[in-house]
Design a protein around this motif. Structure first.
Motif, PDB file in Angstrom:
ATOM      1  N   ALA A  26       0.963  -1.281   0.026  1.00  0.00           N
ATOM      2  CA  ALA A  26       0.043   0.044   0.036  1.00  0.00           C
ATOM      3  C   ALA A  26       0.737   1.196  -0.001  1.00  0.00           C
ATOM      4  O   ALA A  26       1.759   1.229   0.749  1.00  0.00           O
ATOM      5  CB  ALA A  26      -0.966   0.050   1.290  1.00  0.00           C
ATOM      6  N   ARG A  27       0.454   2.275  -0.724  1.00  0.00           N
ATOM      7  CA  ARG A  27       1.065   3.540  -0.763  1.00  0.00           C
ATOM      8  C   ARG A  27       0.939   3.993   0.738  1.00  0.00           C
ATOM      9  O   ARG A  27       1.753   4.890   1.070  1.00  0.00           O
ATOM     10  CB  ARG A  27       0.434   4.360  -1.751  1.00  0.00           C
ATOM     11  N   VAL A  28      -0.299   4.044   1.388  1.00  0.00           N
ATOM     12  CA  VAL A  28      -0.532   4.617   2.463  1.00  0.00           C
ATOM     13  C   VAL A  28      -1.136   3.346   3.411  1.00  0.00           C
ATOM     14  O   VAL A  28      -2.057   3.053   2.974  1.00  0.00           O
ATOM     15  CB  VAL A  28      -1.461   5.670   2.638  1.00  0.00           C
ATOM     16  N   VAL A  29      -0.458   3.053   4.304  1.00  0.00           N
ATOM     17  CA  VAL A  29      -0.866   1.855   5.545  1.00  0.00           C
ATOM     18  C   VAL A  29      -1.944   2.466   6.315  1.00  0.00           C
ATOM     19  O   VAL A  29      -1.785   3.438   6.905  1.00  0.00           O
ATOM     20  CB  VAL A  29       0.382   1.329   6.283  1.00  0.00           C
ATOM     21  N   LEU A  30      -2.909   1.705   6.448  1.00  0.00           N
ATOM     22  CA  LEU A  30      -4.252   2.181   6.959  1.00  0.00           C
ATOM     23  C   LEU A  30      -4.349   1.138   8.317  1.00  0.00           C
ATOM     24  O   LEU A  30      -3.758  -0.070   8.219  1.00  0.00           O
ATOM     25  CB  LEU A  30      -5.500   2.023   6.462  1.00  0.00           C
ATOM     26  N   ASP A  31      -5.630   1.545   9.225  1.00  0.00           N
ATOM     27  CA  ASP A  31      -5.302   0.604  10.174  1.00  0.00           C
ATOM     28  C   ASP A  31      -6.038  -0.777   9.816  1.00  0.00           C
ATOM     29  O   ASP A  31      -5.779  -2.005  10.523  1.00  0.00           O
ATOM     30  CB  ASP A  31      -6.483   1.241  11.017  1.00  0.00           C
ATOM     31  N   THR A  32      -6.892  -0.995   8.705  1.00  0.00           N
ATOM     32  CA  THR A  32      -7.424  -2.311   8.044  1.00  0.00           C
ATOM     33  C   THR A  32      -6.192  -2.763   7.392  1.00  0.00           C
ATOM     34  O   THR A  32      -6.479  -4.080   7.421  1.00  0.00           O
ATOM     35  CB  THR A  32      -8.305  -1.643   6.938  1.00  0.00           C
ATOM     36  N   HIS A  33      -4.934  -2.627   7.440  1.00  0.00           N
ATOM     37  CA  HIS A  33      -3.856  -3.370   6.992  1.00  0.00           C
ATOM     38  C   HIS A  33      -3.071  -3.983   8.020  1.00  0.00           C
ATOM     39  O   HIS A  33      -2.053  -4.647   7.880  1.00  0.00           O
ATOM     40  CB  HIS A  33      -2.840  -2.591   6.220  1.00  0.00           C
ATOM     41  N   THR A  34      -3.757  -3.870   9.260  1.00  0.00           N
ATOM     42  CA  THR A  34      -3.199  -4.600  10.536  1.00  0.00           C
ATOM     43  C   THR A  34      -2.842  -5.904  10.217  1.00  0.00           C
ATOM     44  O   THR A  34      -4.027  -6.870   9.896  1.00  0.00           O
ATOM     45  CB  THR A  34      -3.698  -4.235  11.992  1.00  0.00           C
ATOM     46  N   ALA A  35      -1.781  -6.535  10.707  1.00  0.00           N
ATOM     47  CA  ALA A  35      -1.397  -8.066  10.334  1.00  0.00           C
ATOM     48  C   ALA A  35      -2.164  -8.800  11.538  1.00  0.00           C
ATOM     49  O   ALA A  35      -2.139  -8.356  12.592  1.00  0.00           O
ATOM     50  CB  ALA A  35      -0.094  -8.097  10.422  1.00  0.00           C
ATOM     51  N   GLU A  36      -2.596 -10.063  11.240  1.00  0.00           N
ATOM     52  CA  GLU A  36      -3.215 -10.989  11.867  1.00  0.00           C
ATOM     53  C   GLU A  36      -4.374 -10.849  12.799  1.00  0.00           C
ATOM     54  O   GLU A  36      -5.516 -11.358  12.545  1.00  0.00           O
ATOM     55  CB  GLU A  36      -2.175 -11.462  13.174  1.00  0.00           C
ATOM     56  N   ASP A  37      -4.710  -9.546  13.491  1.00  0.00           N
ATOM     57  CA  ASP A  37      -5.855  -9.408  14.263  1.00  0.00           C
ATOM     58  C   ASP A  37      -6.027  -7.796  14.566  1.00  0.00           C
ATOM     59  O   ASP A  37      -5.317  -7.155  15.249  1.00  0.00           O
ATOM     60  CB  ASP A  37      -5.512  -9.948  15.675  1.00  0.00           C
ATOM     61  N   PHE A  38      -7.212  -7.513  13.640  1.00  0.00           N
ATOM     62  CA  PHE A  38      -7.566  -6.216  13.633  1.00  0.00           C
ATOM     63  C   PHE A  38      -7.820  -5.678  15.085  1.00  0.00           C
ATOM     64  O   PHE A  38      -7.942  -4.380  15.442  1.00  0.00           O
ATOM     65  CB  PHE A  38      -8.808  -5.952  12.952  1.00  0.00           C
ATOM     66  N   SER A  39      -8.392  -6.463  16.080  1.00  0.00           N
ATOM     67  CA  SER A  39      -8.539  -6.104  17.414  1.00  0.00           C
ATOM     68  C   SER A  39      -7.558  -5.399  18.174  1.00  0.00           C
ATOM     69  O   SER A  39      -7.527  -4.620  19.231  1.00  0.00           O
ATOM     70  CB  SER A  39      -8.959  -7.164  18.419  1.00  0.00           C
ATOM     71  N   LYS A  40      -6.327  -5.491  17.588  1.00  0.00           N
ATOM     72  CA  LYS A  40      -4.978  -4.872  18.233  1.00  0.00           C
ATOM     73  C   LYS A  40      -5.321  -3.183  18.238  1.00  0.00           C
ATOM     74  O   LYS A  40      -5.066  -2.330  18.984  1.00  0.00           O
ATOM     75  CB  LYS A  40      -3.806  -5.377  17.293  1.00  0.00           C
ATOM     76  N   ILE A  41      -5.910  -2.841  16.967  1.00  0.00           N
ATOM     77  CA  ILE A  41      -6.240  -1.449  16.669  1.00  0.00           C
ATOM     78  C   ILE A  41      -7.186  -0.879  17.652  1.00  0.00           C
ATOM     79  O   ILE A  41      -7.250   0.154  18.140  1.00  0.00           O
ATOM     80  CB  ILE A  41      -6.595  -1.289  15.086  1.00  0.00           C
ATOM     81  N   GLY A  42      -8.290  -1.774  17.928  1.00  0.00           N
ATOM     82  CA  GLY A  42      -9.131  -1.327  18.953  1.00  0.00           C
ATOM     83  C   GLY A  42      -8.933  -1.283  20.273  1.00  0.00           C
ATOM     84  O   GLY A  42      -9.462  -0.512  21.321  1.00  0.00           O
ATOM     85  N   THR A  43      -7.815  -2.062  20.540  1.00  0.00           N
ATOM     86  CA  THR A  43      -7.400  -2.169  22.089  1.00  0.00           C
ATOM     87  C   THR A  43      -6.455  -0.930  22.308  1.00  0.00           C
ATOM     88  O   THR A  43      -6.315  -0.282  23.345  1.00  0.00           O
ATOM     89  CB  THR A  43      -6.525  -3.392  22.211  1.00  0.00           C
ATOM     90  N   ALA A  44      -5.640  -0.378  21.190  1.00  0.00           N
ATOM     91  CA  ALA A  44      -4.811   0.641  21.275  1.00  0.00           C
ATOM     92  C   ALA A  44      -5.570   2.040  21.631  1.00  0.00           C
ATOM     93  O   ALA A  44      -6.537   2.403  20.911  1.00  0.00           O
ATOM     94  CB  ALA A  44      -3.992   0.888  19.998  1.00  0.00           C
ATOM     95  N   ASP A  45      -4.779   2.725  22.357  1.00  0.00           N
ATOM     96  CA  ASP A  45      -5.571   4.164  22.495  1.00  0.00           C
ATOM     97  C   ASP A  45      -5.122   4.968  21.582  1.00  0.00           C
ATOM     98  O   ASP A  45      -5.595   5.983  21.149  1.00  0.00           O
ATOM     99  CB  ASP A  45      -4.916   4.624  23.816  1.00  0.00           C
ATOM    100  N   PHE A  46      -3.816   4.667  21.131  1.00  0.00           N
ATOM    101  CA  PHE A  46      -3.341   5.477  19.823  1.00  0.00           C
ATOM    102  C   PHE A  46      -2.640   4.623  18.752  1.00  0.00           C
ATOM    103  O   PHE A  46      -1.813   3.702  19.257  1.00  0.00           O
ATOM    104  CB  PHE A  46      -2.378   6.722  20.680  1.00  0.00           C
ATOM    105  N   ALA A  47      -2.628   4.878  17.613  1.00  0.00           N
ATOM    106  CA  ALA A  47      -2.002   4.034  16.579  1.00  0.00           C
ATOM    107  C   ALA A  47      -1.385   5.084  15.526  1.00  0.00           C
ATOM    108  O   ALA A  47      -2.095   5.859  15.166  1.00  0.00           O
ATOM    109  CB  ALA A  47      -2.737   3.174  16.103  1.00  0.00           C
ATOM    110  N   ILE A  48      -0.306   4.674  15.131  1.00  0.00           N
ATOM    111  CA  ILE A  48       0.427   5.640  14.167  1.00  0.00           C
ATOM    112  C   ILE A  48       0.904   4.479  13.152  1.00  0.00           C
ATOM    113  O   ILE A  48       1.346   3.308  13.211  1.00  0.00           O
ATOM    114  CB  ILE A  48       1.624   6.207  14.507  1.00  0.00           C
ATOM    115  N   THR A  49       0.847   4.984  11.675  1.00  0.00           N
ATOM    116  CA  THR A  49       1.093   3.963  10.641  1.00  0.00           C
ATOM    117  C   THR A  49       2.257   4.808   9.945  1.00  0.00           C
ATOM    118  O   THR A  49       2.527   6.125   9.855  1.00  0.00           O
ATOM    119  CB  THR A  49       0.165   3.454   9.586  1.00  0.00           C
ATOM    120  N   TYR A  50       3.350   3.956   9.561  1.00  0.00           N
ATOM    121  CA  TYR A  50       4.362   4.707   8.844  1.00  0.00           C
ATOM    122  C   TYR A  50       4.422   4.062   7.159  1.00  0.00           C
ATOM    123  O   TYR A  50       4.306   2.741   7.137  1.00  0.00           O
ATOM    124  CB  TYR A  50       5.669   4.047   9.357  1.00  0.00           C
ATOM    125  N   SER A  51       4.121   4.703   6.477  1.00  0.00           N
ATOM    126  CA  SER A  51       4.487   4.429   4.956  1.00  0.00           C
ATOM    127  C   SER A  51       5.526   5.137   4.115  1.00  0.00           C
ATOM    128  O   SER A  51       5.652   5.972   4.470  1.00  0.00           O
ATOM    129  CB  SER A  51       3.043   4.628   4.308  1.00  0.00           C
TER     130      SER A  51
END
Length: 166
Positions: free
Chosen positions: A132-157
């Motif tokens: 992906a040119r821009v990595v989104l929360d939907t690109h999280t490997a294995e388990d998307f619930s990691k994003i739901g658990t995080a208070d803050f998430a940053i992607t690096y593309s």
């Protein structure tokens, strides 16, 4: 060598320069350890920093909790920040990997709240995110619930072209 953008005081592009890539640091390199130790000497008296490496999948949430307890007892050290490189490599039941991984992130968040410390970790993108040119929360490997658990998430593309441009 790579191209480095030169900017003026207002951030406008004024030219390109060539710069040499620095060798990546590795804790397995004695010279690197000496360089890091020397840099950390500048913080003497101002910074308590413990760096601990565990073999992959050898420690889980209970082992991590026990390690933090031992730091408090033996070193009188209670961290304000815990940086895990990275949580996906902690010990979980491989039979229920995705479910266990989601539960692990929840337990890590609980540990951070319980000890009133910040916890930071990295994760990887899935196959779609790798291209992906821009990595989104939907690109999280294995388990998307990691994003739901995080208070803050940053992607690096970074595209290959952007990497070459620095």
């Amino acid at each position: 060598l790579y191209s480095k953008l030169e900017r003026d005081g207002l951030g406008r592009l004024i030219g390109l320069d060539q710069a040499k890539l620095k060798k990546a640091l590795s804790f397995s390199d004695d010279k690197t350890l000496k360089r890091i130790s020397k840099k950390l000497d500048n913080f003497e008296g101002r910074l308590d920093l413990f760096i601990r490496e565990f073999p992959t999948r050898s420690i889980g949430i209970h082992g991590l909790r026990a390690y933090l307890d031992s730091l408090e007892r033996t070193q009188q050290f209670t961290p304000d920040i815990l940086i895990l490189d990275y949580a996906d490599l902690l010990k979980v039941d491989p039979k229920n990997y995705r479910i266990e991984l989601g539960a692990l992130y929840q337990e890590l968040r609980g540990l951070a709240v319980e000890r009133n410390m910040m916890l930071a970790t990295a994760s990887q993108a899935n196959r779609e995110g790798a291209g992906a040119r821009v990595v989104l929360d939907t690109h999280t490997a294995e388990d998307f619930s990691k994003i739901g658990t995080a208070d803050f998430a940053i992607t690096y593309s970074q595209t290959q072209a952007e990497k070459q441009l620095g």
